[in-house]
Design a protein around this motif. Structure first.
Motif, PDB file in Angstrom:
ATOM      1  N   PRO A  87      79.990  -4.049  -4.170  1.00  0.00           N
ATOM      2  CA  PRO A  87      78.735  -3.465  -3.682  1.00  0.00           C
ATOM      3  C   PRO A  87      78.403  -2.131  -4.338  1.00  0.00           C
ATOM      4  N   TYR A  88      79.433  -1.373  -4.712  1.00  0.00           N
ATOM      5  CA  TYR A  88      79.168  -0.083  -5.340  1.00  0.00           C
ATOM      6  C   TYR A  88      78.495  -0.245  -6.705  1.00  0.00           C
ATOM      7  N   THR A  89      79.018  -1.125  -7.541  1.00  0.00           N
ATOM      8  CA  THR A  89      78.411  -1.320  -8.862  1.00  0.00           C
ATOM      9  C   THR A  89      77.036  -1.970  -8.765  1.00  0.00           C
ATOM     10  N   ALA A  90      76.858  -2.866  -7.809  1.00  0.00           N
ATOM     11  CA  ALA A  90      75.548  -3.511  -7.640  1.00  0.00           C
ATOM     12  C   ALA A  90      74.521  -2.570  -7.017  1.00  0.00           C
ATOM     13  N   LEU A  91      74.972  -1.468  -6.464  1.00  0.00           N
ATOM     14  CA  LEU A  91      74.075  -0.526  -5.794  1.00  0.00           C
ATOM     15  C   LEU A  91      73.004   0.032  -6.728  1.00  0.00           C
ATOM     16  N   ILE A  92      73.309   0.144  -8.023  1.00  0.00           N
ATOM     17  CA  ILE A  92      72.351   0.706  -8.971  1.00  0.00           C
ATOM     18  C   ILE A  92      71.081  -0.130  -9.028  1.00  0.00           C
ATOM     19  N   MET A  93      71.183  -1.438  -8.752  1.00  0.00           N
ATOM     20  CA  MET A  93      70.010  -2.302  -8.776  1.00  0.00           C
ATOM     21  C   MET A  93      69.067  -1.998  -7.617  1.00  0.00           C
ATOM     22  N   LEU A  94      69.579  -1.383  -6.545  1.00  0.00           N
ATOM     23  CA  LEU A  94      68.769  -1.086  -5.373  1.00  0.00           C
ATOM     24  C   LEU A  94      68.438   0.395  -5.262  1.00  0.00           C
ATOM     25  N   LEU A  95      68.757   1.169  -6.284  1.00  0.00           N
ATOM     26  CA  LEU A  95      68.392   2.581  -6.290  1.00  0.00           C
ATOM     27  C   LEU A  95      67.063   2.813  -6.996  1.00  0.00           C
ATOM     28  N   THR A  96      66.775   2.003  -8.012  1.00  0.00           N
ATOM     29  CA  THR A  96      65.547   2.173  -8.778  1.00  0.00           C
ATOM     30  C   THR A  96      65.206   0.878  -9.500  1.00  0.00           C
ATOM     31  N   PRO A  97      63.923   0.570  -9.644  1.00  0.00           N
ATOM     32  CA  PRO A  97      63.534  -0.594 -10.450  1.00  0.00           C
ATOM     33  C   PRO A  97      63.365  -0.258 -11.930  1.00  0.00           C
ATOM     34  N   ASN A  98      63.521   1.017 -12.280  1.00  0.00           N
ATOM     35  CA  ASN A  98      63.287   1.476 -13.645  1.00  0.00           C
ATOM     36  C   ASN A  98      64.492   1.175 -14.524  1.00  0.00           C
ATOM     37  N   PRO A  99      64.356   0.352 -15.570  1.00  0.00           N
ATOM     38  CA  PRO A  99      65.504   0.004 -16.405  1.00  0.00           C
ATOM     39  C   PRO A  99      66.165   1.214 -17.068  1.00  0.00           C
ATOM     40  N   ARG A 100      65.342   2.172 -17.548  1.00  0.00           N
ATOM     41  CA  ARG A 100      65.931   3.342 -18.193  1.00  0.00           C
ATOM     42  C   ARG A 100      66.716   4.193 -17.199  1.00  0.00           C
ATOM     43  N   TYR A 153      89.746   8.812  -1.913  1.00  0.00           N
ATOM     44  CA  TYR A 153      88.840   7.804  -1.345  1.00  0.00           C
ATOM     45  C   TYR A 153      87.914   8.378  -0.284  1.00  0.00           C
ATOM     46  N   PRO A 154      88.429   9.018   0.791  1.00  0.00           N
ATOM     47  CA  PRO A 154      87.496   9.568   1.781  1.00  0.00           C
ATOM     48  C   PRO A 154      86.617  10.689   1.236  1.00  0.00           C
ATOM     49  N   VAL A 155      87.136  11.515   0.341  1.00  0.00           N
ATOM     50  CA  VAL A 155      86.357  12.641  -0.190  1.00  0.00           C
ATOM     51  C   VAL A 155      85.169  12.142  -1.009  1.00  0.00           C
ATOM     52  N   CYS A 156      85.429  11.269  -1.963  1.00  0.00           N
ATOM     53  CA  CYS A 156      84.358  10.801  -2.854  1.00  0.00           C
ATOM     54  C   CYS A 156      83.387   9.862  -2.143  1.00  0.00           C
ATOM     55  N   SER A 157      83.878   9.056  -1.221  1.00  0.00           N
ATOM     56  CA  SER A 157      82.988   8.159  -0.481  1.00  0.00           C
ATOM     57  C   SER A 157      82.039   8.948   0.406  1.00  0.00           C
ATOM     58  N   GLY A 158      82.522  10.054   0.954  1.00  0.00           N
ATOM     59  CA  GLY A 158      81.647  10.908   1.753  1.00  0.00           C
ATOM     60  C   GLY A 158      80.513  11.504   0.930  1.00  0.00           C
ATOM     61  N   LEU A 159      80.827  11.942  -0.286  1.00  0.00           N
ATOM     62  CA  LEU A 159      79.788  12.490  -1.162  1.00  0.00           C
ATOM     63  C   LEU A 159      78.789  11.417  -1.580  1.00  0.00           C
ATOM     64  N   LEU A 160      79.267  10.201  -1.806  1.00  0.00           N
ATOM     65  CA  LEU A 160      78.371   9.097  -2.146  1.00  0.00           C
ATOM     66  C   LEU A 160      77.396   8.837  -1.016  1.00  0.00           C
ATOM     67  N   CYS A 161      77.887   8.824   0.209  1.00  0.00           N
ATOM     68  CA  CYS A 161      77.037   8.549   1.362  1.00  0.00           C
ATOM     69  C   CYS A 161      75.996   9.645   1.572  1.00  0.00           C
ATOM     70  N   LEU A 162      76.398  10.889   1.317  1.00  0.00           N
ATOM     71  CA  LEU A 162      75.478  12.005   1.527  1.00  0.00           C
ATOM     72  C   LEU A 162      74.400  12.099   0.450  1.00  0.00           C
ATOM     73  N   GLY A 163      74.721  11.746  -0.783  1.00  0.00           N
ATOM     74  CA  GLY A 163      73.798  11.982  -1.891  1.00  0.00           C
ATOM     75  C   GLY A 163      72.987  10.795  -2.349  1.00  0.00           C
ATOM     76  N   VAL A 164      73.292   9.577  -1.878  1.00  0.00           N
ATOM     77  CA  VAL A 164      72.617   8.367  -2.369  1.00  0.00           C
ATOM     78  C   VAL A 164      71.958   7.649  -1.202  1.00  0.00           C
ATOM     79  N   LYS A 165      70.698   7.310  -1.378  1.00  0.00           N
ATOM     80  CA  LYS A 165      69.973   6.550  -0.361  1.00  0.00           C
ATOM     81  C   LYS A 165      69.572   5.214  -0.961  1.00  0.00           C
ATOM     82  N   GLU A 166      70.057   4.160  -0.363  1.00  0.00           N
ATOM     83  CA  GLU A 166      69.755   2.814  -0.847  1.00  0.00           C
ATOM     84  C   GLU A 166      68.340   2.409  -0.445  1.00  0.00           C
ATOM     85  N   ARG A 167      67.584   1.895  -1.405  1.00  0.00           N
ATOM     86  CA  ARG A 167      66.224   1.442  -1.139  1.00  0.00           C
ATOM     87  C   ARG A 167      66.229  -0.015  -0.714  1.00  0.00           C
ATOM     88  N   PRO A 168      65.210  -0.444   0.033  1.00  0.00           N
ATOM     89  CA  PRO A 168      65.121  -1.870   0.390  1.00  0.00           C
ATOM     90  C   PRO A 168      64.987  -2.726  -0.860  1.00  0.00           C
TER      91      PRO A 168
END
Length: 503
Positions: A159-172, A239-254
């Motif tokens: 799910p982490y690697t696939a997350l980039i597809m749901l962050l932006t539709p822009n290929p670049r 694991y807990p340190v970096c996962s916490g930063l991921l959750c705080l800084g990234v918002k998944e789009r529908p």
């Protein structure tokens, strides 16, 4: 503005846009709307650090730990490595199946999987390096925790690697986000091997085996077991340190395809479709060989320096040189991918070939450092290329099957790719480690037989060379594609500005 006969300002009538102007305007609007902030890219990249920190330590040191500290036989080590990799590979389609069927929550559809797996991975990783008190069952102990670690890491990584597809539709922006992720993951790989290697360096020094020592098995030092446990605890905390930063800084789009396409395909139906997609099939087959070669090179480098050459005191520095050169060359490779295309950049992987053979033939310290530097540069592009090409393949698939399939196919692409590459790594590592057993490797021994030395030279030189050349040749098969024009209409704007074949 124009003035009417009544004295009021009348709006000027603008000339209608041509079709070409409308297409360019729409593409520019989509580009601006899908732009990711610097903070989002950095936090997304940080989320992948812990898995790479742990995987780096496992890739370089697990085999040495199992053979010389846990002191289980090479045949058992072969089963542990093969079983763990196969178990992790089997977890990939399961991860794709369950994630594909999961519903979107307040934090998204993929993010809950990343956060939910995090504490269990940390525990499994720690016990993987813990010296089991059950001497006769150590093989089963390490098999169990290695399988758990591989499976949980899969449920984290897919799910982490696939997350980039749901962050932006822009290929670049996806390419840019992937570059940030790969750079941070390279830094994590560097951290993992460095931190782990520095902590456990006292357990594998030249002073452990003096020249006049009887060439038999050496008892496990309690300090060595403590050093490995300490290193495992330090890595597990990431694991807990970096996962916490991921959750705080990234918002998944529908997922935009969710509302347009409804429920979508079942996982098995989607998997059948993806494996029949020609660009995906070629990408997977080529990197089956390339990724297996990289795994073999990493796994046997430390063993080669320890038992097939007089480089005991250089092990940590050689590993560090590989990782530093990989981290530093990743941004350069990202520029080269954009400038010359992904297909042409694949030739950079071949740089490792002559130097791997040179190290096997002339195992001296100067040669080892040169080989380490070039290997790091080649490993960087071998890791960056597939993850940069996968979004291309997903976009191409969606373009060819517009309005026919529902959401979640990006997860199937990512999970099945990891499944196949892990399966190839499992076979390569299992067979190669078993060859050490046939050659007469003695677990914990200070000096190995000449047949073992020759086997290690073959594993560090000839085997990766053959696999890399085979993989690159497969990737090069097919005609050179045409680069899409910048003013392509909307759904065609999904195509990436690369020279990798999508057709």
């Amino acid at each position: 503005m124009a003035v009417s006969s009544e004295g009021t300002a009348a709006p000027a009538v603008e000339a209608p846009l041509t079709l070409r102007e409308a297409q360019v305007f729409e593409a520019d609007s989509d580009s601006r709307a899908g732009r990711l902030s610097f903070c989002t890219k950095v936090c997304y990249g940080i989320g992948g650090v812990p898995n790479q920190v742990a995987s780096s330590a496992v890739a370089f040191y697990l085999q040495l730990f199992l053979l010389d500290v846990a002191q289980i036989s090479a045949a058992q080590v072969s089963l542990v490595l093969f079983g763990g990799k196969v178990f992790g590979a089997a977890a990939d389609p399961l991860a794709g199946f369950f994630i594909n069927r999961s519903r979107r929550t307040g934090s998204g559809r993929l993010m809950p999987w990343v956060l939910g797996c995090m504490p269990f991975i940390a525990l499994a990783y720690f016990f993987l390096w813990y010296l089991s008190p059950f001497t006769s069952l150590r093989g089963l102990w390490y098999m169990t925790f290695y399988c758990l670690f591989q499976a949980l890491a899969t449920f984290f990584q897919v799910p982490y690697t696939a997350l980039i597809m749901l962050l932006t539709p822009n290929p670049r922006e996806r390419d840019s986000g992937t570059a940030y992720r790969m750079t941070m993951e390279m830094a994590g790989t560097l951290m993992g091997a460095t931190i782990h290697g520095l902590i456990v360096s006292g357990a594998h020094g030249s002073q452990r085996c003096e020249e006049d020592t009887f060439p038999g098995q050496v008892a496990v030092a309690p300090s060595a077991a403590r050093l490995y446990s300490t290193a495992a605890a330090v890595v597990a905390v990431t694991y807990p340190v970096c996962s916490g930063l991921l959750c705080l800084g990234v918002k998944e789009r529908p997922d935009p395809s969710a509302t347009a396409s409804g429920q979508g395909l079942s996982f098995l139906s989607g998997l059948c479709l993806t494996v029949r997609h020609p660009p995906y099939l070629k990408l997977v087959i080529s990197f089956l060989f390339i990724s297996a070669a990289v795994q073999v090179e990493q796994s046997y480098l430390v063993l080669f320096c320890t038992h097939a050459s007089r480089l005991h005191d250089h092990v940590q520095n050689v590993v560090l040189t590989i990782l530093v050169s990989a981290v530093l060359s990743t941004p350069l490779w990202e520029w080269l991918l954009q400038r010359f295309g992904k297909r042409m950049s694949a030739f950079g992987i071949c740089g490792i070939v002559p130097f791997a053979i040179l190290l096997a033939a002339v195992p001296t310290a100067p040669v080892a450092y040169v080989v380490a530097f070039v290997s790091g540069v080649s490993i960087a592009v071998s890791l960056l290329l597939p993850w940069s090409m996968l979004p291309d393949v997903v976009d191409d698939f969606q373009l060819q099957h517009q309005h026919q399939h529902g959401p979640g196919l990006e997860t199937i692409f990512y999970s099945s790719y990891v499944f196949f590459t892990k399966l190839s790594g499992a076979g390569a590592l299992g067979i190669s480690t078993l060859s050490l057993d046939f050659a007469g490797y003695e677990a914990g021994a200070c000096k190995q037989a000449e047949q073992v030395v020759v086997t290690l030279k073959v594993l560090i030189g000839a085997v990766p060379t053959c696999m890399i050349l085979t993989g690159v040749c497969i990737l090069m098969v097919g005609p050179t594609p045409k680069v899409p024009r910048q003013d392509t209409p909307r759904p065609l704007s999904l195509r990436r500005r690369t020279s990798y074949s999508l057709a």
